[in-house]
Every structure is written in structure tokens, then in C-alpha cells.
Motif scaffolding. Structure first.
Motif, mmCIF file in Angstrom:
data_model
loop_
_atom_site.group_PDB
_atom_site.id
_atom_site.type_symbol
_atom_site.label_atom_id
_atom_site.label_comp_id
_atom_site.label_asym_id
_atom_site.label_seq_id
_atom_site.Cartn_x
_atom_site.Cartn_y
_atom_site.Cartn_z
ATOM 1 N N TYR A 46 63.061 -29.788 43.800
ATOM 2 C CA TYR A 46 64.005 -29.962 42.692
ATOM 3 C C TYR A 46 65.256 -30.715 43.118
ATOM 4 C CZ TYR A 46 66.798 -26.037 44.575
ATOM 5 O OH TYR A 46 67.566 -25.214 45.370
ATOM 6 N N GLY A 47 65.344 -31.077 44.392
ATOM 7 C CA GLY A 47 66.502 -31.798 44.889
ATOM 8 C C GLY A 47 66.144 -32.600 46.122
ATOM 9 N N ALA A 48 67.157 -33.193 46.748
ATOM 10 C CA ALA A 48 66.933 -34.182 47.791
ATOM 11 C C ALA A 48 66.661 -33.593 49.166
ATOM 12 C CB ALA A 48 68.144 -35.115 47.871
ATOM 13 N N THR A 49 67.100 -32.352 49.430
ATOM 14 C CA THR A 49 66.944 -31.777 50.765
ATOM 15 C C THR A 49 65.708 -30.891 50.826
ATOM 16 O OG1 THR A 49 68.347 -29.873 50.229
ATOM 17 C CG2 THR A 49 69.436 -31.829 51.138
ATOM 18 N N ALA A 53 63.611 -26.567 46.920
ATOM 19 C CA ALA A 53 62.242 -26.488 46.420
ATOM 20 C C ALA A 53 62.006 -25.068 45.932
ATOM 21 C CB ALA A 53 61.239 -26.856 47.509
ATOM 22 N N PHE A 54 61.023 -24.915 45.049
ATOM 23 C CA PHE A 54 60.688 -23.578 44.573
ATOM 24 C C PHE A 54 59.180 -23.391 44.563
ATOM 25 C CE2 PHE A 54 60.947 -26.182 40.683
ATOM 26 C CZ PHE A 54 59.805 -25.814 39.982
ATOM 27 N N MET A 99 60.487 -18.924 42.390
ATOM 28 C CA MET A 99 61.337 -18.471 43.490
ATOM 29 C C MET A 99 61.864 -19.680 44.233
ATOM 30 S SD MET A 99 59.714 -15.036 45.065
ATOM 31 C CE MET A 99 59.553 -13.562 44.060
ATOM 32 N N PRO A 100 63.130 -20.011 44.050
ATOM 33 C CA PRO A 100 63.707 -21.166 44.737
ATOM 34 C C PRO A 100 64.312 -20.816 46.094
ATOM 35 C CG PRO A 100 65.256 -20.353 43.108
ATOM 36 C CD PRO A 100 64.027 -19.475 43.017
ATOM 37 N N SER A 120 67.204 -25.822 39.850
ATOM 38 C CA SER A 120 65.846 -25.321 40.078
ATOM 39 C C SER A 120 65.336 -24.563 38.864
ATOM 40 C CB SER A 120 65.811 -24.416 41.314
ATOM 41 O OG SER A 120 66.492 -23.194 41.104
ATOM 42 N N THR A 121 66.214 -23.814 38.212
ATOM 43 C CA THR A 121 65.817 -23.077 37.013
ATOM 44 C C THR A 121 65.454 -24.029 35.885
ATOM 45 O OG1 THR A 121 67.207 -21.195 37.638
ATOM 46 C CG2 THR A 121 66.603 -21.372 35.321
#
Length: 263
Positions: A46-49, A53-54, A99-100, A120-121
Motif C-alpha cells: 500500500y506504500g513505497a517501503t 504492506a498488509f 492486517m497491515p 492501508s485501510t
């Protein structure tokens, strides 16, 4: 520093060092079981790093909606791989469970983590239709509570939010200024206030129940009570439970905690 001992959980829990290894074993077995049956979508970015993640666990039938569980660890440690088994209770009631993981202090600040959990949500909500319920433990309880405040989630996602159960939440970050952990949090009074749910109001349409173990450290009993009083919401003190085992109730579909979460 002054409040280091007050906010230390492990030294006051018998066998504390054994909990994380047990969590990892239980979580790995749970993930493997659901992956083998096609009911797990793992490592969804869900993002760059890498930590953004989830994992998404799916019920056997069409989802009743989306449950998001946010892990704790004082914004300093752990990731989603420790907690997968806690999805069992909501899953049994037909909820998909996201679960992120998130980046940790001091690489980021707590406000950054709040934004990551919101993102993430929102991305998990794009995959699962219907209402959204939230749970989080300790620092994750703080993050779950933050999502209940207007303006954190995108409007379309916020409108779907129905219930939240912050478990043993850190609802007022101001006392953390008097802990050594703040060397990594890098909070000042202004940023602590800006991230303290106890100083905010939840959205009117969200049903919140604050949960805490009766055998937790006094400051965690205080933090839970402060949030319940500030928000005028439900407040449950689980007898015989401490900071590390209060979350076990999420594995039991028949537990009062799961009932409060799933409705």
C-alpha cells in the motif's frame, strides 16, 4: 526517565519473553492454513517501503465487510507476521480481516504511521465491500482510535466505518514525553497533542468500545479510562487479563471482544 517503569509491560508479566515466539508460530500456522485453502492474499503493498504492506484473510463465503487489526509494539517493533491468528474470531463471523504492517520510529514519526494505517485501510476497503470495523492493540489501539476521528480516512472509507475496539490503547501521548522511548518518537508537546485521541472526538456514526485487561499496568488502565471518558463510549475491563494476553480473545469467535467488534 520518570515514566519508563510505568510504561514497561514485560517486567510485570510472568514469562513475557515467551509470548513473541508463540505468537509467530501460531500466526505462521494460521497463514499457511488459509493460504493453502485460497483464503489469504498476502503481502499486498500500500506504500513505497517494504513494511507498507498488509495481509488479507478471507472468510469462506461472501464477506460481511472488512475488519482491520492494527498491531502494537510502541510504534517501535513487530509487524503483521506476529498476529495473523488473531483474525480467527472475526473470520468465523464472516468478516474479511486485513492486517497491515507499518514503518517504525525513529525512521518515521507517529503521525506518519497514522497516515500509513489510514492508507492501508483505504486500499483494503477497495478490495472488500461493505461496512468496516477496526481493532488495534496498544500502539495499534492508538492507531485504531485515530481512524475514528474525522479527516483521517478518506470520506468514502470513513462513511463505511461502523465499530472500533481499541484494546489497551495509548490514547494520550503526552505522558510519553517523560519516557526514554521519546528519544525515538521525537515528540514535543504540540505533536503529542496532535496525535492524542483523548483530545479529539470520534465520528458520530462509529460505535466505540475501549477494552483493557484488569491486570495491566496502572497507566494502561488509566489510558483506557481516559479515552472512554473523553469519548463517552463503552469501556470493558477484562478480568484476569494482562497486556500480552488480553488480545487472545480475538481468536475466539464466542468471546465478548469479538461480539463487541463484529456486532
Amino acid at each position: 526517565m520518570e515514566l519508563d517503569d510505568a510504561y514497561a509491560n514485560g517486567p510485570y508479566i510472568q514469562g513475557a519473553e515467551g509470548y513473541p515466539p508463540r505468537w509467530t508460530v501460531q500466526a505462521a500456522a494460521f497463514r499457511e492454513e488459509l493460504a493453502n485453502t485460497g483464503h489469504a492474499r498476502l503481502d499486498r503493498p500500500y506504500g513505497a517501503t517494504p513494511r507498507q504492506a498488509f495481509d488479507l484473510f478471507l472468510p469462506k463465503g461472501p464477506p460481511a465487510g472488512l475488519c482491520v487489526f492494527v498491531h502494537g509494539g510502541y510504534w517501535l517493533k513487530f509487524d503483521r507476521s506476529y498476529w495473523s491468528h488473531l483474525a480467527a474470531g472475526p473470520l468465523a463471523h464472516g468478516w474479511a480481516v486485513a492486517m497491515p504492517s507499518y514503518d517504525l520510529c525513529p525512521a518515521v514519526q507517529i503521525a506518519d504511521i497514522t497516515r500509513q494505517i489510514a492508507r492501508s485501510t483505504e486500499m483494503a476497503a477497495d478490495e472488500i465491500p461493505g461496512p468496516i470495523i477496526l481493532a488495534g492493540h496498544s500502539a495499534g489501539g492508538h492507531l485504531a482510535a485515530r481512524l475514528c476521528v474525522q479527516g483521517v480516512l478518506a470520506d468514502a472509507t470513513a462513511k463505511r466505518l461502523k465499530r472500533a475496539v481499541p484494546i489497551s490503547p495509548v490514547s494520550d501521548l503526552r505522558p510519553l514525553l517523560r519516557t526514554s522511548m521519546n528519544d525515538q518518537f521525537r515528540l514535543d508537546m504540540s505533536s503529542a497533542e496532535a496525535e492524542s485521541p483523548v483530545l479529539m472526538r470520534p465520528m458520530d456514526h462509529v460505535d466505540v468500545t475501549v477494552w483493557v485487561g484488569a491486570d495491566e499496568r496502572p497507566v494502561f488502565l488509566d489510558q483506557a479510562r481516559w479515552l472512554a471518558e473523553a469519548w463517552g463510549c463503552g469501556h470493558h475491563v477484562a478480568q484476569g487479563r494482562h497486556h500480552f494476553d488480553v488480545i487472545d480473545a480475538l481468536t475466539d469467535p464466542a468471546s465478548p471482544m469479538v461480539a463487541a467488534l463484529t456486532g
